[in-house]
Motif scaffolding. Structure first.
Motif, PDB file in Angstrom:
ATOM      1  N   ASN A  65     -11.600  43.023  20.395  1.00 23.33           N
ATOM      2  CA  ASN A  65     -12.685  43.341  19.464  1.00 23.33           C
ATOM      3  C   ASN A  65     -12.133  44.213  18.338  1.00 23.33           C
ATOM      4  OD1 ASN A  65     -14.985  44.767  18.274  1.00 23.33           O
ATOM      5  ND2 ASN A  65     -16.181  43.988  19.999  1.00 23.33           N
ATOM      6  N   ASN A  66     -12.539  43.925  17.114  1.00 31.48           N
ATOM      7  CA  ASN A  66     -12.037  44.693  15.968  1.00 31.48           C
ATOM      8  C   ASN A  66     -12.352  46.183  16.072  1.00 31.48           C
ATOM      9  OD1 ASN A  66     -10.884  42.479  14.726  1.00 31.48           O
ATOM     10  ND2 ASN A  66     -12.712  41.996  13.526  1.00 31.48           N
ATOM     11  N   LYS A  67     -13.389  46.531  16.814  1.00 28.48           N
ATOM     12  CA  LYS A  67     -13.733  47.945  16.973  1.00 28.48           C
ATOM     13  C   LYS A  67     -12.653  48.695  17.729  1.00 28.48           C
ATOM     14  CE  LYS A  67     -17.739  47.398  18.988  1.00 28.48           C
ATOM     15  NZ  LYS A  67     -19.053  47.720  19.625  1.00 28.48           N
ATOM     16  N   HIS A  68     -11.890  47.971  18.525  1.00 28.21           N
ATOM     17  CA  HIS A  68     -10.917  48.620  19.404  1.00 28.21           C
ATOM     18  C   HIS A  68      -9.478  48.249  19.054  1.00 28.21           C
ATOM     19  CE1 HIS A  68     -14.621  48.155  22.161  1.00 28.21           C
ATOM     20  NE2 HIS A  68     -14.666  49.332  21.568  1.00 28.21           N
ATOM     21  N   ASP A  69      -9.245  47.964  17.782  1.00 26.78           N
ATOM     22  CA  ASP A  69      -7.899  47.554  17.365  1.00 26.78           C
ATOM     23  C   ASP A  69      -7.017  48.740  16.977  1.00 26.78           C
ATOM     24  OD1 ASP A  69      -9.050  48.368  15.009  1.00 26.78           O
ATOM     25  OD2 ASP A  69      -8.794  46.446  13.963  1.00 26.78           O
ATOM     26  N   GLY A  70      -7.542  49.949  17.133  1.00 26.22           N
ATOM     27  CA  GLY A  70      -6.780  51.151  16.792  1.00 26.22           C
ATOM     28  C   GLY A  70      -7.142  51.737  15.453  1.00 26.22           C
ATOM     29  N   SER A  71      -7.954  51.041  14.664  1.00 26.07           N
ATOM     30  CA  SER A  71      -8.294  51.539  13.324  1.00 26.07           C
ATOM     31  C   SER A  71      -9.105  52.829  13.376  1.00 26.07           C
ATOM     32  CB  SER A  71      -9.059  50.474  12.533  1.00 26.07           C
ATOM     33  OG  SER A  71     -10.231  50.072  13.220  1.00 26.07           O
ATOM     34  N   ILE A  72      -9.811  53.055  14.497  1.00 28.55           N
ATOM     35  CA  ILE A  72     -10.588  54.283  14.633  1.00 28.55           C
ATOM     36  C   ILE A  72      -9.684  55.520  14.577  1.00 28.55           C
ATOM     37  CG2 ILE A  72     -10.466  54.361  17.173  1.00 28.55           C
ATOM     38  CD1 ILE A  72     -13.377  55.334  17.164  1.00 28.55           C
ATOM     39  N   LEU A  73      -8.405  55.327  14.940  1.00 31.92           N
ATOM     40  CA  LEU A  73      -7.456  56.448  14.956  1.00 31.92           C
ATOM     41  C   LEU A  73      -6.990  56.829  13.550  1.00 31.92           C
ATOM     42  CD1 LEU A  73      -5.189  55.138  17.858  1.00 31.92           C
ATOM     43  CD2 LEU A  73      -7.152  56.669  18.055  1.00 31.92           C
ATOM     44  N   ASP A  74      -7.190  55.910  12.604  1.00 39.63           N
ATOM     45  CA  ASP A  74      -6.651  56.131  11.258  1.00 39.63           C
ATOM     46  C   ASP A  74      -7.487  57.080  10.415  1.00 39.63           C
ATOM     47  OD1 ASP A  74      -4.624  54.352  11.876  1.00 39.63           O
ATOM     48  OD2 ASP A  74      -5.745  52.619  11.125  1.00 39.63           O
ATOM     49  N   ASN A  75      -8.713  57.348  10.839  1.00 37.36           N
ATOM     50  CA  ASN A  75      -9.585  58.201  10.031  1.00 37.36           C
ATOM     51  C   ASN A  75     -10.443  59.085  10.929  1.00 37.36           C
ATOM     52  OD1 ASN A  75     -10.864  59.310   7.800  1.00 37.36           O
ATOM     53  ND2 ASN A  75     -12.370  57.654   7.650  1.00 37.36           N
ATOM     54  N   LEU A  76      -9.796  59.866  11.790  1.00 40.78           N
ATOM     55  CA  LEU A  76     -10.543  60.756  12.672  1.00 40.78           C
ATOM     56  C   LEU A  76     -11.282  61.822  11.874  1.00 40.78           C
ATOM     57  CD1 LEU A  76      -8.117  61.303  15.699  1.00 40.78           C
ATOM     58  CD2 LEU A  76     -10.136  59.833  15.577  1.00 40.78           C
ATOM     59  N   ALA A 130     -14.172  57.797  24.783  1.00 39.59           N
ATOM     60  CA  ALA A 130     -13.929  56.442  25.294  1.00 39.59           C
ATOM     61  C   ALA A 130     -13.529  55.445  24.199  1.00 39.59           C
ATOM     62  CB  ALA A 130     -15.145  55.943  26.068  1.00 39.59           C
ATOM     63  N   PRO A 131     -14.257  55.364  23.054  1.00 40.68           N
ATOM     64  CA  PRO A 131     -13.828  54.420  22.013  1.00 40.68           C
ATOM     65  C   PRO A 131     -12.473  54.772  21.413  1.00 40.68           C
ATOM     66  CG  PRO A 131     -16.107  55.112  21.656  1.00 40.68           C
ATOM     67  CD  PRO A 131     -15.527  56.012  22.702  1.00 40.68           C
ATOM     68  N   ILE A 132     -12.172  56.074  21.343  1.00 42.00           N
ATOM     69  CA  ILE A 132     -10.883  56.505  20.799  1.00 42.00           C
ATOM     70  C   ILE A 132      -9.761  56.118  21.768  1.00 42.00           C
ATOM     71  CG2 ILE A 132      -9.497  58.532  20.184  1.00 42.00           C
ATOM     72  CD1 ILE A 132     -12.128  59.788  19.134  1.00 42.00           C
ATOM     73  N   LEU A 133     -10.003  56.304  23.061  1.00 45.55           N
ATOM     74  CA  LEU A 133      -9.010  55.928  24.063  1.00 45.55           C
ATOM     75  C   LEU A 133      -8.795  54.413  24.066  1.00 45.55           C
ATOM     76  CD1 LEU A 133      -7.146  56.807  26.366  1.00 45.55           C
ATOM     77  CD2 LEU A 133      -9.083  56.613  27.931  1.00 45.55           C
ATOM     78  N   LEU A 134      -9.891  53.662  23.931  1.00 44.24           N
ATOM     79  CA  LEU A 134      -9.760  52.210  23.911  1.00 44.24           C
ATOM     80  C   LEU A 134      -9.053  51.757  22.627  1.00 44.24           C
ATOM     81  CD1 LEU A 134     -10.700  50.423  26.219  1.00 44.24           C
ATOM     82  CD2 LEU A 134     -12.600  49.652  24.809  1.00 44.24           C
ATOM     83  N   GLY A 135      -9.318  52.440  21.526  1.00 42.55           N
ATOM     84  CA  GLY A 135      -8.611  52.136  20.284  1.00 42.55           C
ATOM     85  C   GLY A 135      -7.119  52.394  20.409  1.00 42.55           C
ATOM     86  N   TYR A 136      -6.776  53.495  21.068  1.00 46.32           N
ATOM     87  CA  TYR A 136      -5.371  53.829  21.306  1.00 46.32           C
ATOM     88  C   TYR A 136      -4.717  52.763  22.175  1.00 46.32           C
ATOM     89  CZ  TYR A 136      -1.343  56.791  22.511  1.00 46.32           C
ATOM     90  OH  TYR A 136      -0.084  57.299  22.683  1.00 46.32           O
ATOM     91  N   LEU A 137      -5.442  52.334  23.203  1.00 46.97           N
ATOM     92  CA  LEU A 137      -4.935  51.291  24.088  1.00 46.97           C
ATOM     93  C   LEU A 137      -4.807  49.967  23.332  1.00 46.97           C
ATOM     94  CD1 LEU A 137      -4.097  50.649  26.985  1.00 46.97           C
ATOM     95  CD2 LEU A 137      -6.503  50.212  27.522  1.00 46.97           C
ATOM     96  N   GLY A 138      -5.789  49.669  22.491  1.00 45.65           N
ATOM     97  CA  GLY A 138      -5.734  48.450  21.697  1.00 45.65           C
ATOM     98  C   GLY A 138      -4.541  48.427  20.755  1.00 45.65           C
ATOM     99  N   LYS A 139      -4.256  49.575  20.176  1.00 42.43           N
ATOM    100  CA  LYS A 139      -3.103  49.676  19.271  1.00 42.43           C
ATOM    101  C   LYS A 139      -1.801  49.440  20.023  1.00 42.43           C
ATOM    102  CE  LYS A 139      -1.369  52.678  15.573  1.00 42.43           C
ATOM    103  NZ  LYS A 139      -1.584  53.964  14.871  1.00 42.43           N
ATOM    104  N   GLN A 140      -1.720  49.997  21.222  1.00 47.14           N
ATOM    105  CA  GLN A 140      -0.516  49.813  22.043  1.00 47.14           C
ATOM    106  C   GLN A 140      -0.334  48.343  22.421  1.00 47.14           C
ATOM    107  OE1 GLN A 140       1.800  52.040  22.900  1.00 47.14           O
ATOM    108  NE2 GLN A 140       0.836  53.917  22.182  1.00 47.14           N
ATOM    109  N   THR A 141      -1.421  47.679  22.799  1.00 46.39           N
ATOM    110  CA  THR A 141      -1.296  46.280  23.217  1.00 46.39           C
ATOM    111  C   THR A 141      -0.895  45.397  22.040  1.00 46.39           C
ATOM    112  OG1 THR A 141      -3.673  45.891  22.882  1.00 46.39           O
ATOM    113  CG2 THR A 141      -2.964  46.519  25.095  1.00 46.39           C
ATOM    114  N   ARG A 142      -1.356  45.730  20.834  1.00 47.10           N
ATOM    115  CA  ARG A 142      -0.961  44.948  19.662  1.00 47.10           C
ATOM    116  C   ARG A 142       0.510  45.163  19.330  1.00 47.10           C
ATOM    117  NH1 ARG A 142      -6.141  45.077  19.504  1.00 47.10           N
ATOM    118  NH2 ARG A 142      -7.394  43.635  18.257  1.00 47.10           N
TER     119      ARG A 142
END
Length: 211
Positions: A65-76, A130-142
């Motif tokens: 899901n685009n919500k969890h692709d790690g982009s949330i980490l780019d603008n905390l 939780a969304p930040i952790l999932l975003g971090y995980l999503g970034k790692q998987t990509r």
């Protein structure tokens, strides 16, 4: 690969702690303490869920899901600037429901007991984290081009430290999640998170707050 220790002790992690503290009105010291206990529990629950093919596929689908692709980490800074948006909190609530299931109140109450924060504040912290952790995980998987259940298990294991430390953490976390609700196993998880043992996420707060 960066582990949870690296995440929370990094500039981004300190921004996360500061932002969550501002959101809940708690001190950065207390908030960092709660996050250092909560993130391993959430990660451990994800790893446990991903141990089955269905669970792993469900997690991979969520990470696609685009919500969890790690982009949330780019603008905390923007995320916390005017208070966390309801859409993020709602996403967090959904993640927690999926990852923790009916153990969620037990986890919140145990963290509350250990930290001295009320369970409502703990719940808010978890919904933001939780969304930040999932975003971090999503970034790692990509970054690692993970596409199957074995790969996601490896990523989760790496984030928890690897080797015997990760195995022991996972055993403690599973016991905690499956306990009768007295929360006593959290003391063991917390001792690892708060510097009681070397490796993994040990010494985290010592690094963050000079303890």
């Amino acid at each position: 690969m960066s582990g949870l220790l690296d995440l929370l002790s990094s500039p981004m992690g300190k921004q996360l702690i500061s932002g969550v503290a501002g959101q809940t009105g708690q001190s950065t010291d207390q908030t960092g303490s709660v996050l250092s206990m909560a993130l391993p529990v959430l990660m451990g629950a994800m790893k446990k869920n991903a141990a089955t093919p269905e669970g792993a596929q469900g997690l991979l689908s969520a990470l696609s899901n685009n919500k969890h692709d790690g982009s949330i980490l780019d603008n905390l800074g923007g995320l916390f600037g005017g208070g966390v948006d309801d859409s993020v909190l709602n996403d967090g609530a959904g993640i927690l429901g999926h990852v923790l299931g009916n153990k969620q109140p037990q986890v919140e109450n145990a963290l509350s007991s250990k930290s001295g924060m009320d369970a409502g504040t703990i719940s808010t912290i978890l919904k933001v984290a939780a969304p930040i952790l999932l975003g971090y995980l999503g970034k790692q998987t990509r970054q690692q081009n993970v596409t199957d259940s074995n790969g996601i298990g490896d990523v989760l294991g790496g984030l928890m430290g690897g080797g015997k430390t990760a195995h022991k953490q996972q055993s403690l976390i599973e016991s905690f999640l499956d306990s009768d609700g007295d929360g006593s196993i959290l003391d063991d998880v917390a001792s690892m998170a708060l510097g009681g043992k070397k490796g993994g996420i040990g010494g985290l707060l010592g690094g963050l707050f000079g303890k």
